[in-house]
Design a protein around this motif. Structure first.
Motif, PDB file in Angstrom:
ATOM      1  N   ARG A 183       4.801   7.228   7.991  1.00 30.91           N
ATOM      2  CA  ARG A 183       5.808   6.388   8.642  1.00 30.91           C
ATOM      3  C   ARG A 183       5.657   4.927   8.239  1.00 30.91           C
ATOM      4  O   ARG A 183       6.653   4.208   8.082  1.00 30.91           O
ATOM      5  N   SER A 184       4.412   4.468   8.080  1.00 29.25           N
ATOM      6  CA  SER A 184       4.167   3.066   7.743  1.00 29.25           C
ATOM      7  C   SER A 184       4.554   2.737   6.309  1.00 29.25           C
ATOM      8  O   SER A 184       5.208   1.717   6.049  1.00 29.25           O
ATOM      9  N   HIS A 185       4.166   3.592   5.385  1.00 29.48           N
ATOM     10  CA  HIS A 185       4.373   3.290   3.971  1.00 29.48           C
ATOM     11  C   HIS A 185       5.697   3.800   3.434  1.00 29.48           C
ATOM     12  O   HIS A 185       6.119   3.373   2.345  1.00 29.48           O
ATOM     13  N   CYS A 186       6.354   4.691   4.168  1.00 33.74           N
ATOM     14  CA  CYS A 186       7.655   5.219   3.744  1.00 33.74           C
ATOM     15  C   CYS A 186       8.657   5.086   4.892  1.00 33.74           C
ATOM     16  O   CYS A 186       9.101   6.097   5.463  1.00 33.74           O
ATOM     17  N   PRO A 187       9.022   3.859   5.258  1.00 33.49           N
ATOM     18  CA  PRO A 187       9.953   3.686   6.376  1.00 33.49           C
ATOM     19  C   PRO A 187      11.327   4.264   6.068  1.00 33.49           C
ATOM     20  O   PRO A 187      11.734   4.376   4.911  1.00 33.49           O
ATOM     21  N   GLN A 188      12.036   4.622   7.144  1.00 37.97           N
ATOM     22  CA  GLN A 188      13.365   5.213   6.951  1.00 37.97           C
ATOM     23  C   GLN A 188      14.299   4.237   6.259  1.00 37.97           C
ATOM     24  O   GLN A 188      14.393   3.067   6.633  1.00 37.97           O
ATOM     25  N   ASN A 189      14.992   4.736   5.259  1.00 37.02           N
ATOM     26  CA  ASN A 189      16.019   3.979   4.563  1.00 37.02           C
ATOM     27  C   ASN A 189      16.906   5.002   3.867  1.00 37.02           C
ATOM     28  O   ASN A 189      16.718   5.334   2.703  1.00 37.02           O
ATOM     29  N   ILE A 190      17.865   5.545   4.612  1.00 37.92           N
ATOM     30  CA  ILE A 190      18.663   6.669   4.140  1.00 37.92           C
ATOM     31  C   ILE A 190      19.441   6.324   2.886  1.00 37.92           C
ATOM     32  O   ILE A 190      19.579   7.134   1.972  1.00 37.92           O
TER      33      ILE A 190
ATOM     34  N   PRO B 162      12.143   6.626  -5.727  1.00 34.93           N
ATOM     35  CA  PRO B 162      11.149   7.579  -6.246  1.00 34.93           C
ATOM     36  C   PRO B 162       9.921   6.909  -6.824  1.00 34.93           C
ATOM     37  O   PRO B 162       8.803   7.429  -6.704  1.00 34.93           O
ATOM     38  N   GLU B 163      10.108   5.749  -7.471  1.00 37.92           N
ATOM     39  CA  GLU B 163       8.962   5.068  -8.070  1.00 37.92           C
ATOM     40  C   GLU B 163       8.018   4.540  -6.992  1.00 37.92           C
ATOM     41  O   GLU B 163       6.791   4.539  -7.165  1.00 37.92           O
ATOM     42  N   VAL B 164       8.576   4.139  -5.861  1.00 40.18           N
ATOM     43  CA  VAL B 164       7.739   3.712  -4.741  1.00 40.18           C
ATOM     44  C   VAL B 164       6.965   4.896  -4.187  1.00 40.18           C
ATOM     45  O   VAL B 164       5.764   4.807  -3.906  1.00 40.18           O
ATOM     46  N   GLY B 165       7.649   6.022  -4.032  1.00 42.40           N
ATOM     47  CA  GLY B 165       6.982   7.214  -3.537  1.00 42.40           C
ATOM     48  C   GLY B 165       5.827   7.628  -4.412  1.00 42.40           C
ATOM     49  O   GLY B 165       4.742   7.994  -3.917  1.00 42.40           O
ATOM     50  N   GLN B 166       6.010   7.570  -5.712  1.00 44.51           N
ATOM     51  CA  GLN B 166       4.943   7.940  -6.638  1.00 44.51           C
ATOM     52  C   GLN B 166       3.753   7.001  -6.500  1.00 44.51           C
ATOM     53  O   GLN B 166       2.590   7.443  -6.472  1.00 44.51           O
ATOM     54  N   ARG B 167       4.044   5.707  -6.374  1.00 44.38           N
ATOM     55  CA  ARG B 167       2.967   4.730  -6.234  1.00 44.38           C
ATOM     56  C   ARG B 167       2.227   4.892  -4.919  1.00 44.38           C
ATOM     57  O   ARG B 167       0.990   4.823  -4.865  1.00 44.38           O
ATOM     58  N   VAL B 168       2.981   5.126  -3.853  1.00 44.13           N
ATOM     59  CA  VAL B 168       2.371   5.292  -2.537  1.00 44.13           C
ATOM     60  C   VAL B 168       1.442   6.503  -2.522  1.00 44.13           C
ATOM     61  O   VAL B 168       0.338   6.451  -1.969  1.00 44.13           O
ATOM     62  N   LEU B 169       1.874   7.593  -3.121  1.00 41.30           N
ATOM     63  CA  LEU B 169       1.024   8.787  -3.169  1.00 41.30           C
ATOM     64  C   LEU B 169      -0.272   8.526  -3.931  1.00 41.30           C
ATOM     65  O   LEU B 169      -1.333   9.053  -3.579  1.00 41.30           O
TER      66      LEU B 169
ATOM     67  N   LEU C 111      11.257  11.930   2.928  1.00 42.51           N
ATOM     68  CA  LEU C 111      10.826  12.676   1.755  1.00 42.51           C
ATOM     69  C   LEU C 111      11.880  12.595   0.648  1.00 42.51           C
ATOM     70  O   LEU C 111      11.544  12.549  -0.540  1.00 42.51           O
ATOM     71  N   ARG C 112      13.151  12.567   1.039  1.00 41.60           N
ATOM     72  CA  ARG C 112      14.230  12.453   0.062  1.00 41.60           C
ATOM     73  C   ARG C 112      14.270  11.046  -0.531  1.00 41.60           C
ATOM     74  O   ARG C 112      14.387  10.887  -1.753  1.00 41.60           O
ATOM     75  N   THR C 113      14.206  10.023   0.300  1.00 43.15           N
ATOM     76  CA  THR C 113      14.293   8.636  -0.170  1.00 43.15           C
ATOM     77  C   THR C 113      13.203   8.328  -1.182  1.00 43.15           C
ATOM     78  O   THR C 113      13.449   7.688  -2.211  1.00 43.15           O
ATOM     79  N   TYR C 114      11.973   8.779  -0.882  1.00 43.54           N
ATOM     80  CA  TYR C 114      10.833   8.445  -1.729  1.00 43.54           C
ATOM     81  C   TYR C 114      10.482   9.571  -2.715  1.00 43.54           C
ATOM     82  O   TYR C 114       9.484   9.461  -3.427  1.00 43.54           O
ATOM     83  N   ALA C 115      11.305  10.614  -2.730  1.00 43.34           N
ATOM     84  CA  ALA C 115      11.140  11.728  -3.674  1.00 43.34           C
ATOM     85  C   ALA C 115       9.709  12.253  -3.677  1.00 43.34           C
ATOM     86  O   ALA C 115       9.117  12.480  -4.741  1.00 43.34           O
ATOM     87  N   LEU C 116       9.157  12.462  -2.490  1.00 44.25           N
ATOM     88  CA  LEU C 116       7.797  12.977  -2.404  1.00 44.25           C
ATOM     89  C   LEU C 116       7.804  14.467  -2.761  1.00 44.25           C
ATOM     90  O   LEU C 116       8.682  15.206  -2.329  1.00 44.25           O
ATOM     91  N   PRO C 117       6.859  14.921  -3.554  1.00 40.52           N
ATOM     92  CA  PRO C 117       6.886  16.302  -4.054  1.00 40.52           C
ATOM     93  C   PRO C 117       6.539  17.305  -2.956  1.00 40.52           C
ATOM     94  O   PRO C 117       5.581  17.123  -2.202  1.00 40.52           O
TER      95      PRO C 117
ATOM     96  N   VAL D 277       9.546  24.313   1.482  1.00 46.12           N
ATOM     97  CA  VAL D 277       9.857  23.064   2.178  1.00 46.12           C
ATOM     98  C   VAL D 277      11.134  22.440   1.622  1.00 46.12           C
ATOM     99  O   VAL D 277      11.982  21.945   2.379  1.00 46.12           O
ATOM    100  N   ALA D 278      11.312  22.469   0.321  1.00 43.81           N
ATOM    101  CA  ALA D 278      12.521  21.898  -0.284  1.00 43.81           C
ATOM    102  C   ALA D 278      13.772  22.603   0.226  1.00 43.81           C
ATOM    103  O   ALA D 278      14.792  21.960   0.530  1.00 43.81           O
TER     104      ALA D 278
END
Length: 229
Positions: free
Chosen positions: A115-122, A127-134, A181-187, A192-193
């Motif tokens: 929730r902290s690192h991937c805030p809602q933003n519909i 995706p590049e942020v999601g990859q970096r965060v992971l 998960l969609r916004t940040y394209a987390l795998p 689940v998909a």
């Protein structure tokens, strides 16, 4: 029954507001929407001043029923389930109902890193942020693993299409997580998909997303990763 009033924040950003709105919309429970738009969260902001008149916490969402106010998303869900027993908001089976409540409670108090690192933003696609965060945040990886385990276990037990068969509180509760998960394209795995696709296409969620995309607002204090839309 009196018509309910649901007080919410901006649809693009307010994950907690999304949960009861989706629930009401999905089950066709009549309600009036009152949006108090975010302009900041300092005590002198118009948002905080208005919400202080509505809820003791000064936060959204809040449900008002004939002058009686219920705050906190989980309390609102429980109130709706008691007010509308004709709808299967919780599973009918006692044991499954307890399990669904456990999932909601875990979401309510946990998954802090996600929730902290991937805030809602519909509206956003990051995706590049999601990859970096992971890569940089082991807590997010742990939250993602736990989330997938919870969903897969529930789906295996119920047979789907939603976590406990029919769409209910627990699916509405995780709908904003699906959005993250969609916004940040987390795998995620295939099970689940597919579940995420079903949630995103469900009537209440689809209606919320459509209205979120129509807002066309950029709030810099809600955007840690972008300087503009």
């Amino acid at each position: 029954m009196s018509t309910l009033q649901l007080v919410i924040g901006n649809k693009n950003y307010s994950s907690w507001s999304m949960r009861p709105w989706v629930l009401l919309q999905h089950f066709g429970i009549p309600f009036e929407e009152l949006m108090v738009r975010f302009d900041g969260f300092t005590p002198d902001s118009a948002f905080k001043q208005r919400m202080a008149e509505i809820s003791p916490t000064g936060k959204v969402p809040a449900l008002i029923d004939d002058g009686f106010t219920v705050w906190d998303t989980l309390a609102i869900a429980e109130y709706l389930a008691e007010r509308h027993p004709e709808h299967p908001l919780w599973p009918r089976d006692r044991l499954q109902r307890a399990r669904a409540r456990s999932l909601c409670a875990e979401m309510h108090s946990g998954f802090g890193a996600l929730r902290s690192h991937c805030p809602q933003n519909i509206e956003a696609s990051l995706p590049e942020v999601g990859q970096r965060v992971l890569q940089e945040q082991p807590g997010v990886r742990a939250d993602l693993d736990r989330l997938q385990a919870l969903w897969c276990e529930a789906l295996a037990g119920s047979g789907g299409p939603f976590l406990f068969g029919e769409f209910g509180i627990v699916d509405a509760y995780f709908a904003p997580v699906v959005g993250r998960l969609r916004t940040y394209a987390l795998p995620v795995n295939a099970t689940v998909a597919a579940y995420m696709d079903r949630v995103w296409a469900s009537p209440g969620v689809a209606a919320w997303v459509t209205e979120a995309l129509a807002e066309q607002e950029y709030l810099d204090f809600e955007e840690p990763y972008r300087k503009h839309r």
